[in-house]
Motif scaffolding. Structure first.
Motif, mmCIF file in Angstrom:
data_model
loop_
_atom_site.group_PDB
_atom_site.id
_atom_site.type_symbol
_atom_site.label_atom_id
_atom_site.label_comp_id
_atom_site.label_asym_id
_atom_site.label_seq_id
_atom_site.Cartn_x
_atom_site.Cartn_y
_atom_site.Cartn_z
ATOM 1 N N GLU A 1 0.841 -1.195 0.000
ATOM 2 C CA GLU A 1 0.000 0.000 0.000
ATOM 3 C C GLU A 1 0.881 1.252 0.000
ATOM 4 O O GLU A 1 1.876 1.333 0.704
ATOM 5 C CB GLU A 1 -0.899 0.012 1.236
ATOM 6 C CG GLU A 1 -1.826 1.216 1.313
ATOM 7 C CD GLU A 1 -2.642 1.245 2.592
ATOM 8 O OE1 GLU A 1 -2.642 0.252 3.333
ATOM 9 O OE2 GLU A 1 -3.296 2.263 2.848
ATOM 10 N N ASP A 2 0.503 2.212 -0.814
ATOM 11 C CA ASP A 2 1.248 3.474 -0.870
ATOM 12 C C ASP A 2 1.156 4.201 0.461
ATOM 13 O O ASP A 2 0.069 4.325 1.026
ATOM 14 C CB ASP A 2 0.696 4.358 -1.989
ATOM 15 C CG ASP A 2 0.931 3.754 -3.369
ATOM 16 O OD1 ASP A 2 0.179 4.084 -4.294
ATOM 17 O OD2 ASP A 2 1.872 2.943 -3.505
ATOM 18 N N GLN A 3 2.293 4.690 0.941
ATOM 19 C CA GLN A 3 2.320 5.293 2.265
ATOM 20 C C GLN A 3 3.387 6.370 2.358
ATOM 21 O O GLN A 3 4.457 6.259 1.745
ATOM 22 C CB GLN A 3 2.595 4.212 3.317
ATOM 23 C CG GLN A 3 2.286 4.615 4.735
ATOM 24 C CD GLN A 3 2.310 3.427 5.683
ATOM 25 O OE1 GLN A 3 2.695 2.327 5.306
ATOM 26 N NE2 GLN A 3 1.890 3.638 6.917
ATOM 27 N N VAL A 4 3.099 7.401 3.135
ATOM 28 C CA VAL A 4 4.045 8.482 3.408
ATOM 29 C C VAL A 4 4.125 8.651 4.919
ATOM 30 O O VAL A 4 3.090 8.832 5.579
ATOM 31 C CB VAL A 4 3.593 9.800 2.757
ATOM 32 C CG1 VAL A 4 4.549 10.932 3.144
ATOM 33 C CG2 VAL A 4 3.530 9.658 1.246
ATOM 34 N N THR A 5 5.334 8.604 5.465
ATOM 35 C CA THR A 5 5.542 8.705 6.916
ATOM 36 C C THR A 5 6.515 9.836 7.214
ATOM 37 O O THR A 5 7.615 9.873 6.650
ATOM 38 C CB THR A 5 6.099 7.398 7.481
ATOM 39 O OG1 THR A 5 5.212 6.326 7.157
ATOM 40 C CG2 THR A 5 6.235 7.487 8.992
ATOM 41 N N GLN A 6 6.105 10.730 8.111
ATOM 42 C CA GLN A 6 6.969 11.843 8.488
ATOM 43 C C GLN A 6 7.436 11.692 9.927
ATOM 44 O O GLN A 6 6.694 11.246 10.790
ATOM 45 C CB GLN A 6 6.230 13.176 8.333
ATOM 46 C CG GLN A 6 5.957 13.531 6.890
ATOM 47 C CD GLN A 6 5.426 14.937 6.735
ATOM 48 O OE1 GLN A 6 4.276 15.136 6.342
ATOM 49 N NE2 GLN A 6 6.276 15.923 7.054
ATOM 50 N N SER A 7 8.698 12.082 10.156
ATOM 51 C CA SER A 7 9.247 12.037 11.515
ATOM 52 C C SER A 7 10.224 13.190 11.714
ATOM 53 O O SER A 7 10.831 13.666 10.742
ATOM 54 C CB SER A 7 9.959 10.701 11.751
ATOM 55 O OG SER A 7 11.039 10.547 10.853
ATOM 56 N N PRO A 8 10.355 13.687 12.968
ATOM 57 C CA PRO A 8 9.497 13.322 14.093
ATOM 58 C C PRO A 8 8.112 13.945 13.955
ATOM 59 O O PRO A 8 7.895 14.788 13.088
ATOM 60 C CB PRO A 8 10.251 13.917 15.281
ATOM 61 C CG PRO A 8 10.911 15.129 14.704
ATOM 62 C CD PRO A 8 11.311 14.742 13.299
ATOM 63 N N GLU A 9 7.182 13.559 14.835
ATOM 64 C CA GLU A 9 5.859 14.175 14.822
ATOM 65 C C GLU A 9 5.936 15.623 15.268
ATOM 66 O O GLU A 9 5.209 16.478 14.769
ATOM 67 C CB GLU A 9 4.918 13.407 15.739
ATOM 68 C CG GLU A 9 4.535 12.040 15.216
ATOM 69 C CD GLU A 9 3.494 11.370 16.097
ATOM 70 O OE1 GLU A 9 3.188 10.203 15.841
ATOM 71 O OE2 GLU A 9 2.996 12.031 17.030
ATOM 72 N N ALA A 10 6.792 15.887 16.238
ATOM 73 C CA ALA A 10 6.954 17.240 16.764
ATOM 74 C C ALA A 10 8.427 17.486 17.062
ATOM 75 O O ALA A 10 9.158 16.548 17.413
ATOM 76 C CB ALA A 10 6.100 17.439 18.021
ATOM 77 N N LEU A 11 8.843 18.733 16.946
ATOM 78 C CA LEU A 11 10.251 19.092 17.141
ATOM 79 C C LEU A 11 10.337 20.488 17.729
ATOM 80 O O LEU A 11 9.703 21.414 17.219
ATOM 81 C CB LEU A 11 10.989 19.039 15.795
ATOM 82 C CG LEU A 11 12.482 19.334 15.777
ATOM 83 C CD1 LEU A 11 13.231 18.282 16.586
ATOM 84 C CD2 LEU A 11 12.996 19.342 14.343
ATOM 85 N N ARG A 12 11.088 20.601 18.828
ATOM 86 C CA ARG A 12 11.317 21.907 19.442
ATOM 87 C C ARG A 12 12.796 22.245 19.295
ATOM 88 O O ARG A 12 13.656 21.441 19.665
ATOM 89 C CB ARG A 12 10.924 21.882 20.924
ATOM 90 C CG ARG A 12 9.443 21.767 21.163
ATOM 91 C CD ARG A 12 9.144 21.446 22.621
ATOM 92 N NE ARG A 12 9.495 22.546 23.503
ATOM 93 C CZ ARG A 12 8.630 23.487 23.897
ATOM 94 N NH1 ARG A 12 7.392 23.472 23.450
ATOM 95 N NH2 ARG A 12 9.011 24.433 24.737
#
Lengths: 112, 120
Positions: A1-12
């Motif tokens: 299945e086509d998928q896009v994953t971003q990391s990190p979810e949050a960044l300070r």
């Protein structure tokens, strides 16, 4: 299945502290990868389009790179006004038509 | 050069009602796509219009329908509203670029400011 994953979810980050956001993808027939910036309650603002592995684009403090499996958005010496959610999207060509798939974004907060 | 515009900015409806959202594409663009974005999530593709026809559709029920006019502007209609339809609705415009072999691809999509729909 086509998928896009971003990391990190949050960044300070502290102002001036450089870092990178990651966008990994598993799609067939990649035709392009796009980076957008989105401020709360507003529409995504276009930043970059990358079409082939090895391609790089720069704009002010931002630099986007692309490999065959992922893209990075490098932020050099960020300022508080760079705080936003950064979205990655891929355009995949399947059976003669294309589709646009977004990741869930990285929420960036830059502290003064 | 006007960018993508959407109306209204905000909308409050009750369950079971129907809603129509409107979008005018960026000058020079002929393709309009609609997305739904829930809080904290990425945009989800609803459908795309080109040459006044629905060309592609995402995984959304038939309650979601649309239209494109000869001037390339577009409407998104949602019937029988559910609480879960509350979201930011985004319109994106682009222009098709034909490649050899008859396979077309869209250029970069530019987004409007969105319409915030709240269903009570």
């Amino acid at each position: 299945e086509d998928q896009v994953t971003q990391s990190p979810e949050a960044l300070r980050l502290q102002e001036g502290e450089s870092s990178s956001l990651n966008c990994s993808y598993t799609v067939s027939g990649l035709r392009g990868l796009f980076w957008y910036r989105q401020d709360p309650g507003k529409g995504p603002e276009f930043l970059f389009t990358l079409y082939s592995a090895g391609e790089e684009k720069e704009k002010e403090r931002l630099k986007a790179t692309l490999t065959k499996k992922e893209s990075f958005l490098h932020i050099t010496a960020p300022k508080p006004e760079d705080s936003a959610t950064y979205l990655c999207a891929v355009q995949a060509l399947t059976s003669g038509t294309y589709k646009y798939i977004f990741g869930t974004g990285t929420r960036l907060k830059v502290l003064a | 050069d006007a960018g993508v515009t959407q109306s209204p900015t905000h909308l409050i409806k009750t369950r079971g009602q129907q809603v129509t959202l409107r979008c005018s594409p960026k000058s020079g663009h002929d393709t309009v796509s609609w997305y739904q974005q829930a809080l904290g999530q990425g945009p989800q593709f609803i459908f795309q219009y080109y040459e006044e026809e629905e060309r592609q559709r995402g995984n959304f029920p038939d309650r979601f329908s649309g239209h494109q006019f000869p001037n390339y502007s577009s409407e998104l209609n949602v019937n029988a509203l559910l609480l879960g339809d509350s979201a930011l609705y985004l319109c994106a415009s682009s222009s098709f670029v034909s490649l050899s072999g008859g396979i077309s691809r869209a250029d970069t999509q530019y987004f409007g400011p969105g319409t915030r729909l709240t269903v009570l």
